[in-house]
Design an enzyme around this catalytic site. Structure first.
Site, PDB file in Angstrom:
ATOM      1  N   SER A  14       5.730  -2.654  -0.264  1.00  0.00           N
ATOM      2  CA  SER A  14       5.202  -3.473  -1.347  1.00  0.00           C
ATOM      3  C   SER A  14       5.882  -3.160  -2.678  1.00  0.00           C
ATOM      4  CB  SER A  14       3.698  -3.240  -1.477  1.00  0.00           C
ATOM      5  OG  SER A  14       3.415  -1.865  -1.656  1.00  0.00           O
ATOM      6  N   GLN A  19       5.323  -2.050  -6.091  1.00  0.00           N
ATOM      7  CA  GLN A  19       4.231  -1.155  -6.428  1.00  0.00           C
ATOM      8  C   GLN A  19       4.576  -0.277  -7.618  1.00  0.00           C
ATOM      9  OE1 GLN A  19       4.454   2.574  -3.588  1.00  0.00           O
ATOM     10  NE2 GLN A  19       4.868   0.721  -2.371  1.00  0.00           N
ATOM     11  N   HIS A  23       2.800   3.635  -9.488  1.00  0.00           N
ATOM     12  CA  HIS A  23       1.806   4.693  -9.381  1.00  0.00           C
ATOM     13  C   HIS A  23       1.261   5.010 -10.771  1.00  0.00           C
ATOM     14  CE1 HIS A  23       3.271   4.985  -5.364  1.00  0.00           C
ATOM     15  NE2 HIS A  23       4.448   5.404  -5.745  1.00  0.00           N
ATOM     16  N   LYS A  59       1.177  10.276  -9.553  1.00  0.00           N
ATOM     17  CA  LYS A  59       2.033  10.364  -8.377  1.00  0.00           C
ATOM     18  C   LYS A  59       3.507  10.147  -8.726  1.00  0.00           C
ATOM     19  CE  LYS A  59       2.515   8.462  -3.704  1.00  0.00           C
ATOM     20  NZ  LYS A  59       2.278   7.275  -2.869  1.00  0.00           N
ATOM     21  N   GLU A  97       7.332  10.751  -8.063  1.00  0.00           N
ATOM     22  CA  GLU A  97       7.897  10.990  -6.735  1.00  0.00           C
ATOM     23  C   GLU A  97       9.422  10.963  -6.778  1.00  0.00           C
ATOM     24  OE1 GLU A  97       6.051   7.835  -4.522  1.00  0.00           O
ATOM     25  OE2 GLU A  97       7.642   6.410  -4.954  1.00  0.00           O
ATOM     26  N   HIS A 101       8.658  -0.338  -8.268  1.00  0.00           N
ATOM     27  CA  HIS A 101       9.665  -0.062  -7.250  1.00  0.00           C
ATOM     28  C   HIS A 101       9.203  -0.610  -5.906  1.00  0.00           C
ATOM     29  CE1 HIS A 101       6.855   3.336  -7.090  1.00  0.00           C
ATOM     30  NE2 HIS A 101       7.182   3.479  -5.817  1.00  0.00           N
ATOM     31  N   ARG A 123      -0.463  -2.247  -5.947  1.00  0.00           N
ATOM     32  CA  ARG A 123       0.455  -3.187  -5.296  1.00  0.00           C
ATOM     33  C   ARG A 123       0.356  -4.581  -5.918  1.00  0.00           C
ATOM     34  NH1 ARG A 123      -2.042  -0.170  -1.274  1.00  0.00           N
ATOM     35  NH2 ARG A 123      -0.624   1.166  -0.064  1.00  0.00           N
ATOM     36  N   LYS A 179      -1.469  -5.994   2.231  1.00  0.00           N
ATOM     37  CA  LYS A 179      -2.544  -5.131   1.742  1.00  0.00           C
ATOM     38  C   LYS A 179      -3.124  -5.689   0.437  1.00  0.00           C
ATOM     39  CE  LYS A 179      -0.792  -0.844   3.801  1.00  0.00           C
ATOM     40  NZ  LYS A 179      -0.337   0.548   3.564  1.00  0.00           N
TER      41      LYS A 179
END
Length: 432
Positions: free
Chosen positions: A122, A124, A126, A149, A151, A288, A307, A313
């Site tokens: 997706s 998305q 964070h 989050k 990453e 991203h 998302r 989802k």
């Protein structure tokens, strides 16, 4: 309770505290994963688990760490799953080291993963810590924890992703070249980017926020009509010219997610292609979507994802559009720094984690020096021997081990060995 009191209460043999702990890990079968043995996640999980593995399922993510949505377990003497790593750390907090315990408490601050991406994830982002707490409180079923989050993805194979907004000049070219964008958002909104320069940072962010929010908020009927028109136009033009990489990607996304607004929004993002051994890092509030390939991923211990497209989802388009930083420009690609023979370090600007890659030829030796924080080690290729002053272990592909703080590790390979170490960012550990 004071840290020193905790350590004393949980004391014991020094060598036993520094013994490596083998882990059994959790797997996720998200629909975007690769199927069966085509998936690196499947192959690692099959080597790590003693369970019967279904080769017809998608295998998307292997989780290594303490997050309750995908816990790791200590391996018992008979090879079965024992207590969770999180429970064991709670009983042995000295394994984290004083600074980590003081900063993050009795838990690993990072989550380590292997990803096998067969089709796009997706679009998305964070949340930062403030928004994560708010979202978790309001919707705990959707947002599983209250942590941020950040990453980093380290490519194991060729790896493709969409990441961050394209530079202003490229955005101007996109709006000229893709008439469907103007049709969706209106000519007045679309044309505002032509009246600003890259030096007017706040105006740029405001304009991109306005256009992107209008685009992502389009209704399903309008989106279906415009995506169909875009698809038809690109197929017709492909008979007369070579489509750009981004145009070919958009057609690929449309096949995976028909009539999805994420198909058109892909034009707004940088199309990043990582070679094996290159890494991409993402802070909070950056858009991203991973597209294809296999990577090693590490992040703060969280499962919070907002998302807005390319997924069946639940979507939260309003939250995503309001939370983004709207920074423009191509992301930094980390190629790693050699810190000692055979070991390359990837050091993102986040306190919670870093990753070391060890490529050890057959018969060679190296050392991971002791650090005042915990690590997780993942073996992805080959065989060898790993020893500390407390234990010695034969290692092979699929092995995952927890390494307590202040533990020096000696490695010797018996075949070409590739392993990854996730640990606390050394800038944090080395700071006064």
């Amino acid at each position: 309770m004071e840290i020193a009191t905790v350590l004393k209460a949980n004391g014991g043999c020094e060598s036993d505290r520094r013994r490596l702990r083998r882990l059994r890990c959790s797997v996720k079968d998200y629909a975007w994963g690769k199927i069966g043995s085509d998936s690196l996640v499947y192959r690692v999980y099959a080597a790590n688990s003693d369970e019967q593995i279904d080769p017809t399922r998608p295998y998307a993510e292997l989780w290594m760490g303490t997050h309750e949505s995908g816990p790791s377990y200590l391996e018992d003497a008979d090879g079965s799953n024992g207590v969770t790593l999180r429970s064991w750390i709670a009983e042995n907090p000295e394994s984290l080291g004083d600074r980590v315990l003081e900063k993050w408490g009795c838990d690993l601050p990072f989550l380590f993963k292997v990803l096998s991406v067969g089709r796009a994830l997706s679009i998305q982002s964070h949340p930062d810590k403030v928004l994560a707490k708010k979202l978790h409180k309001a919707h705990p079923n959707l947002y599983k924890d209250d942590n941020h989050k950040p990453e980093m993805a380290l490519a194991y194979t060729q790896f493709e992703a969409l990441c961050g907004f394209i530079p202003l000049q490229e955005l101007k070219s996109v709006i000229r070249a893709i008439p469907e964008i103007e049709e969706l958002v209106g000519s007045e909104e679309a044309n505002q980017v032509f009246c600003i320069s890259e030096h007017e940072e706040e105006k740029v962010k405001s304009a991109v926020r306005s256009i992107f929010t209008l685009l992502m908020s389009a209704g399903p009927d309008t989106t279906k009509q415009i995506v169909s028109k875009l698809k038809h136009r690109l197929h017709m033009e492909s008979q007369e010219r070579h489509l750009t990489d981004k145009e070919r990607l958009v057609l690929k996304l449309e096949k995976q997610y028909p009539n999805d607004i994420g198909v058109i929004s892909a034009f707004f993002f940088n199309y990043v292609k990582l070679n094996p051994g290159e890494a991409l890092y993402l802070g909070a509030n950056e858009p991203h979507a991973y597209i294809f390939g296999e990577c090693i991923e590490v992040m703060a211990t969280s499962d919070n994802v907002v998302r807005a497209g390319l997924t069946p989802k639940p979507l939260d388009i309003q939250t995503l559009c309001s939370m983004l930083s709207y920074k423009l420009g191509f992301p930094e690609i980390l190629k790693g720094s050699r810190i000692r023979p055979y070991i390359t370090r990837y050091l993102p600007p986040f306190e919670e984690f870093e990753v070391d890659l060890c490529d050890l030829p057959c018969g060679a030796s190296t050392v991971f020096p002791s650090v005042p924080g915990p690590s997780l080690l993942l073996v992805l290729q080959g065989e060898g021997r790993m020893s500390t002053d407390a234990s010695a272990d034969e290692i092979s592909m699929g092995d995952v081990l927890f390494v307590p703080a202040d533990t020096e590790i000696h490695l010797k390979s018996s075949s070409d060995l590739k392993l990854y170490r996730a640990g606390i960012n050394s800038r944090f550990l080395d700071s006064p």
